[in-house]
Scaffold this active site. Structure first.
Site, PDB file in Angstrom:
ATOM      1  N   LYS A   1       0.836  -1.219   0.000  1.00  0.00           N
ATOM      2  CA  LYS A   1       0.000   0.000   0.000  1.00  0.00           C
ATOM      3  C   LYS A   1       0.861   1.257   0.000  1.00  0.00           C
ATOM      4  O   LYS A   1       0.651   2.185  -0.768  1.00  0.00           O
ATOM      5  CB  LYS A   1      -0.918   0.021   1.242  1.00  0.00           C
ATOM      6  CG  LYS A   1      -1.786  -1.196   1.409  1.00  0.00           C
ATOM      7  CD  LYS A   1      -2.600  -1.136   2.678  1.00  0.00           C
ATOM      8  CE  LYS A   1      -1.808  -1.109   3.972  1.00  0.00           C
ATOM      9  NZ  LYS A   1      -1.067  -2.359   4.255  1.00  0.00           N
TER      10      LYS A   1
ATOM     11  N   ARG B   1      -9.169   1.061   9.309  1.00  0.00           N
ATOM     12  CA  ARG B   1      -8.801  -0.334   9.569  1.00  0.00           C
ATOM     13  C   ARG B   1      -9.896  -1.077  10.320  1.00  0.00           C
ATOM     14  O   ARG B   1      -9.813  -2.293  10.473  1.00  0.00           O
ATOM     15  CB  ARG B   1      -7.550  -0.360  10.446  1.00  0.00           C
ATOM     16  CG  ARG B   1      -6.259  -0.630   9.702  1.00  0.00           C
ATOM     17  CD  ARG B   1      -5.187  -0.554  10.738  1.00  0.00           C
ATOM     18  NE  ARG B   1      -3.943  -1.147  10.400  1.00  0.00           N
ATOM     19  CZ  ARG B   1      -2.957  -0.503   9.757  1.00  0.00           C
ATOM     20  NH1 ARG B   1      -3.132   0.703   9.305  1.00  0.00           N
ATOM     21  NH2 ARG B   1      -1.819  -1.101   9.561  1.00  0.00           N
TER      22      ARG B   1
ATOM     23  N   ARG C   1      12.216  -5.635   4.854  1.00  0.00           N
ATOM     24  CA  ARG C   1      12.083  -4.167   4.720  1.00  0.00           C
ATOM     25  C   ARG C   1      13.091  -3.464   5.640  1.00  0.00           C
ATOM     26  O   ARG C   1      13.306  -3.862   6.780  1.00  0.00           O
ATOM     27  CB  ARG C   1      10.674  -3.730   5.102  1.00  0.00           C
ATOM     28  CG  ARG C   1      10.572  -2.213   5.205  1.00  0.00           C
ATOM     29  CD  ARG C   1       9.182  -1.696   5.159  1.00  0.00           C
ATOM     30  NE  ARG C   1       8.322  -2.176   6.232  1.00  0.00           N
ATOM     31  CZ  ARG C   1       7.022  -1.921   6.278  1.00  0.00           C
ATOM     32  NH1 ARG C   1       6.450  -1.202   5.345  1.00  0.00           N
ATOM     33  NH2 ARG C   1       6.291  -2.393   7.269  1.00  0.00           N
TER      34      ARG C   1
ATOM     35  N   ARG D   1      12.009  -2.156  11.407  1.00  0.00           N
ATOM     36  CA  ARG D   1      10.952  -1.695  12.318  1.00  0.00           C
ATOM     37  C   ARG D   1      10.677  -2.761  13.386  1.00  0.00           C
ATOM     38  O   ARG D   1      10.687  -3.951  13.086  1.00  0.00           O
ATOM     39  CB  ARG D   1       9.661  -1.455  11.515  1.00  0.00           C
ATOM     40  CG  ARG D   1       9.508  -0.044  11.028  1.00  0.00           C
ATOM     41  CD  ARG D   1       8.379   0.143  10.032  1.00  0.00           C
ATOM     42  NE  ARG D   1       7.088  -0.443  10.376  1.00  0.00           N
ATOM     43  CZ  ARG D   1       5.977  -0.271   9.645  1.00  0.00           C
ATOM     44  NH1 ARG D   1       6.012   0.484   8.550  1.00  0.00           N
ATOM     45  NH2 ARG D   1       4.835  -0.828   9.978  1.00  0.00           N
TER      46      ARG D   1
ATOM     47  N   ARG E   1       0.187  -8.901  13.599  1.00  0.00           N
ATOM     48  CA  ARG E   1      -0.472  -7.853  12.791  1.00  0.00           C
ATOM     49  C   ARG E   1      -1.393  -8.476  11.745  1.00  0.00           C
ATOM     50  O   ARG E   1      -2.477  -7.980  11.489  1.00  0.00           O
ATOM     51  CB  ARG E   1       0.586  -6.976  12.095  1.00  0.00           C
ATOM     52  CG  ARG E   1       1.273  -6.008  13.035  1.00  0.00           C
ATOM     53  CD  ARG E   1       2.572  -5.499  12.452  1.00  0.00           C
ATOM     54  NE  ARG E   1       2.414  -4.711  11.250  1.00  0.00           N
ATOM     55  CZ  ARG E   1       3.418  -4.446  10.399  1.00  0.00           C
ATOM     56  NH1 ARG E   1       4.633  -4.885  10.650  1.00  0.00           N
ATOM     57  NH2 ARG E   1       3.201  -3.703   9.345  1.00  0.00           N
TER      58      ARG E   1
HETATM   59  P1  AP5 Z   1       4.917  -1.413   1.822  1.00  0.00           P
HETATM   60  O1  AP5 Z   1       4.515  -0.733   0.559  1.00  0.00           O
HETATM   61  O2  AP5 Z   1       5.500  -0.588   2.902  1.00  0.00           O
HETATM   62  O3  AP5 Z   1       3.679  -2.273   2.378  1.00  0.00           O
HETATM   63  P2  AP5 Z   1       2.401  -1.798   3.172  1.00  0.00           P
HETATM   64  O4  AP5 Z   1       1.216  -2.523   2.614  1.00  0.00           O
HETATM   65  O5  AP5 Z   1       2.302  -0.312   3.222  1.00  0.00           O
HETATM   66  O6  AP5 Z   1       2.754  -2.438   4.599  1.00  0.00           O
HETATM   67  P3  AP5 Z   1       2.966  -1.755   6.027  1.00  0.00           P
HETATM   68  O7  AP5 Z   1       3.601  -2.810   6.867  1.00  0.00           O
HETATM   69  O8  AP5 Z   1       3.703  -0.473   5.961  1.00  0.00           O
HETATM   70  O9  AP5 Z   1       1.508  -1.486   6.389  1.00  0.00           O
HETATM   71  P4  AP5 Z   1       0.758  -1.682   7.699  1.00  0.00           P
HETATM   72  O10 AP5 Z   1      -0.585  -1.386   7.224  1.00  0.00           O
HETATM   73  O11 AP5 Z   1       0.850  -2.919   8.458  1.00  0.00           O
HETATM   74  O12 AP5 Z   1       1.552  -0.689   8.635  1.00  0.00           O
HETATM   75  P5  AP5 Z   1       1.248   0.827   8.994  1.00  0.00           P
HETATM   76  O13 AP5 Z   1       2.500   1.550   8.860  1.00  0.00           O
HETATM   77  O14 AP5 Z   1       0.041   1.317   8.274  1.00  0.00           O
HETATM   78  O15 AP5 Z   1       5.898  -2.595   1.405  1.00  0.00           O
HETATM   79  C1  AP5 Z   1       6.462  -3.463   2.380  1.00  0.00           C
HETATM   80  C2  AP5 Z   1       7.832  -3.961   1.858  1.00  0.00           C
HETATM   81  O16 AP5 Z   1       7.661  -4.696   0.646  1.00  0.00           O
HETATM   82  C3  AP5 Z   1       8.808  -2.824   1.519  1.00  0.00           C
HETATM   83  O17 AP5 Z   1      10.093  -3.227   1.857  1.00  0.00           O
HETATM   84  C4  AP5 Z   1       8.684  -2.659  -0.004  1.00  0.00           C
HETATM   85  O18 AP5 Z   1       9.887  -2.205  -0.556  1.00  0.00           O
HETATM   86  C5  AP5 Z   1       8.355  -4.067  -0.460  1.00  0.00           C
HETATM   87  N1  AP5 Z   1       7.403  -4.085  -1.587  1.00  0.00           N
HETATM   88  C6  AP5 Z   1       6.294  -3.311  -1.741  1.00  0.00           C
HETATM   89  N2  AP5 Z   1       5.631  -3.622  -2.875  1.00  0.00           N
HETATM   90  C7  AP5 Z   1       6.347  -4.661  -3.424  1.00  0.00           C
HETATM   91  C8  AP5 Z   1       6.156  -5.454  -4.598  1.00  0.00           C
HETATM   92  N3  AP5 Z   1       5.106  -5.246  -5.414  1.00  0.00           N
HETATM   93  N4  AP5 Z   1       7.038  -6.424  -4.872  1.00  0.00           N
HETATM   94  C9  AP5 Z   1       8.093  -6.660  -4.039  1.00  0.00           C
HETATM   95  N5  AP5 Z   1       8.335  -5.936  -2.912  1.00  0.00           N
HETATM   96  C10 AP5 Z   1       7.455  -4.965  -2.607  1.00  0.00           C
HETATM   97  O19 AP5 Z   1       0.814   0.683  10.512  1.00  0.00           O
HETATM   98  C11 AP5 Z   1       1.739   0.380  11.521  1.00  0.00           C
HETATM   99  C12 AP5 Z   1       1.064   0.391  12.874  1.00  0.00           C
HETATM  100  O20 AP5 Z   1       0.518   1.706  13.136  1.00  0.00           O
HETATM  101  C13 AP5 Z   1      -0.131  -0.546  13.046  1.00  0.00           C
HETATM  102  O21 AP5 Z   1       0.271  -1.865  13.365  1.00  0.00           O
HETATM  103  C14 AP5 Z   1      -0.864   0.146  14.189  1.00  0.00           C
HETATM  104  O22 AP5 Z   1      -0.218  -0.055  15.411  1.00  0.00           O
HETATM  105  C15 AP5 Z   1      -0.728   1.615  13.837  1.00  0.00           C
HETATM  106  N6  AP5 Z   1      -1.804   2.079  12.958  1.00  0.00           N
HETATM  107  C16 AP5 Z   1      -1.659   2.612  11.706  1.00  0.00           C
HETATM  108  N7  AP5 Z   1      -2.860   2.918  11.182  1.00  0.00           N
HETATM  109  C17 AP5 Z   1      -3.780   2.575  12.111  1.00  0.00           C
HETATM  110  C18 AP5 Z   1      -5.193   2.634  12.131  1.00  0.00           C
HETATM  111  N8  AP5 Z   1      -5.910   3.094  11.101  1.00  0.00           N
HETATM  112  N9  AP5 Z   1      -5.826   2.190  13.244  1.00  0.00           N
HETATM  113  C19 AP5 Z   1      -5.139   1.731  14.317  1.00  0.00           C
HETATM  114  N10 AP5 Z   1      -3.787   1.634  14.347  1.00  0.00           N
HETATM  115  C20 AP5 Z   1      -3.120   2.053  13.251  1.00  0.00           C
END
Ligand code: AP5
Length: 218
Positions: free
Chosen positions: A13, A88, A127, A160, A171
């Site tokens: 994402k 979420r 990552r 991270r 998660r």
């Molecule tokens: P990346 O693009 O970063 O993936 P992502 O889907 O964004 O995954 P995240 O882990 O960042 O999302 P998340 O939703 O769990 O965490 P968030 O930060 O929102 O890609 C991941 C890796 O893969 C990278 O290394 C990239 O280079 C690689 N990659 C990407 N696309 C690729 C492809 N097509 N092919 C190969 N490699 C690829 O949330 C973190 C924490 O914050 C949560 O756990 C929670 O505690 C809190 N939080 C955030 N939002 C909320 C909410 N709305 N409600 C409650 N708590 C929240």
């Protein structure tokens, strides 16, 4: 253009949101990035949420909703935005609808990125994130030019806390438990589009841009 990006951790994402934001000149609003920025700054909010974020738990709805409400009120979000990682929960989705109604705006599309748990784990354990500017890399898929160093600002890269395998599994389990209700909610709007997040990042991006052409979005 107003988009919501949904999908499990590691579905890509954030990667796609950054590419879309650059192409369409609209802000990428990632609740995860905002919370991590606050944690880095040791702000009151950062201290409040650190325990949840580091352990892979969801931050309580009322805190995240307030964060998003404040961010959407900023001038740069008036002409469009990409919401990444929010909503979420069904409660967050319902509150978002209320907030957007107050601003008299609506979401064009909800993009649901699907990927398997094994891909999520492989991507997140590989990552690496810049300590300073937050840019993401991947040890194999998107390596930095110099090992352990950010291409953009030269700072150190780190794993991270919530990308350790045990926490990623937690998660994913939390994500699964919240997803069905959220997806059904957005399916009912007729605006949900499913995308496979398994292809290479450039291919996924091309598919998205093609889709926007078909949907007459710009
Ligand atoms: P990346 O693009 O970063 O993936 P992502 O889907 O964004 O995954 P995240 O882990 O960042 O999302 P998340 O939703 O769990 O965490 P968030 O930060 O929102 O890609 C991941 C890796 O893969 C990278 O290394 C990239 O280079 C690689 N990659 C990407 N696309 C690729 C492809 N097509 N092919 C190969 N490699 C690829 O949330 C973190 C924490 O914050 C949560 O756990 C929670 O505690 C809190 N939080 C955030 N939002 C909320 C909410 N709305 N409600 C409650 N708590 C929240």
């Amino acid at each position: 253009m107003r988009l919501i990006l949904l999908g499990p951790p590691g579905a890509g994402k954030g990667t796609q949101a950054k590419l879309l934001a650059k192409r369409f000149h609209i802000p990428h609003i990632s609740t995860g990035d905002i919370l991590r920025d606050q944690m880095r700054a040791s702000s009151t909010l950062g201290k409040k949420v650190a325990g949840f974020v580091k352990s892979g738990e969801l931050v309580p709805d009322e805190i995240v909703i307030e964060v998003v409400k404040n961010r959407l009120a900023k001038a740069d979000a008036k002409c469009g935005f990409i919401l990444d990682g929010f909503p979420r929960t069904l409660n967050q989705a319902e509150k978002l609808t209320t907030v957007l109604k107050q601003f008299n705006i609506f979401v064009d599309l909800i993009l649901y990125f699907g990927t398997s748990p094994s891909v999520s784990i492989e991507r997140l354990s590989g990552r690496r994130v810049c300590k300073s500017c937050g840019r993401n890399f991947h040890l194999i898929n998107m390596p930095p030019e110099l090992e352990g160093i950010c291409d953009s600002c030269g700072s150190e890269l780190y794993l991270r806390d919530d990308d350790k395998e045990k926490t990623v599994k937690k998660r994913l389990a939390i994500y699964q438990s919240q997803t069905t209700n959220l997806i059904n909610h957005y399916k009912a709007t007729g605006k949900l589009r499913e995308i496979s997040g398994d292809s290479e990042a450039e291919k996924v991006f091309t598919q998205l841009v093609d889709m926007f052409g078909r949907e007459s979005l710009n």
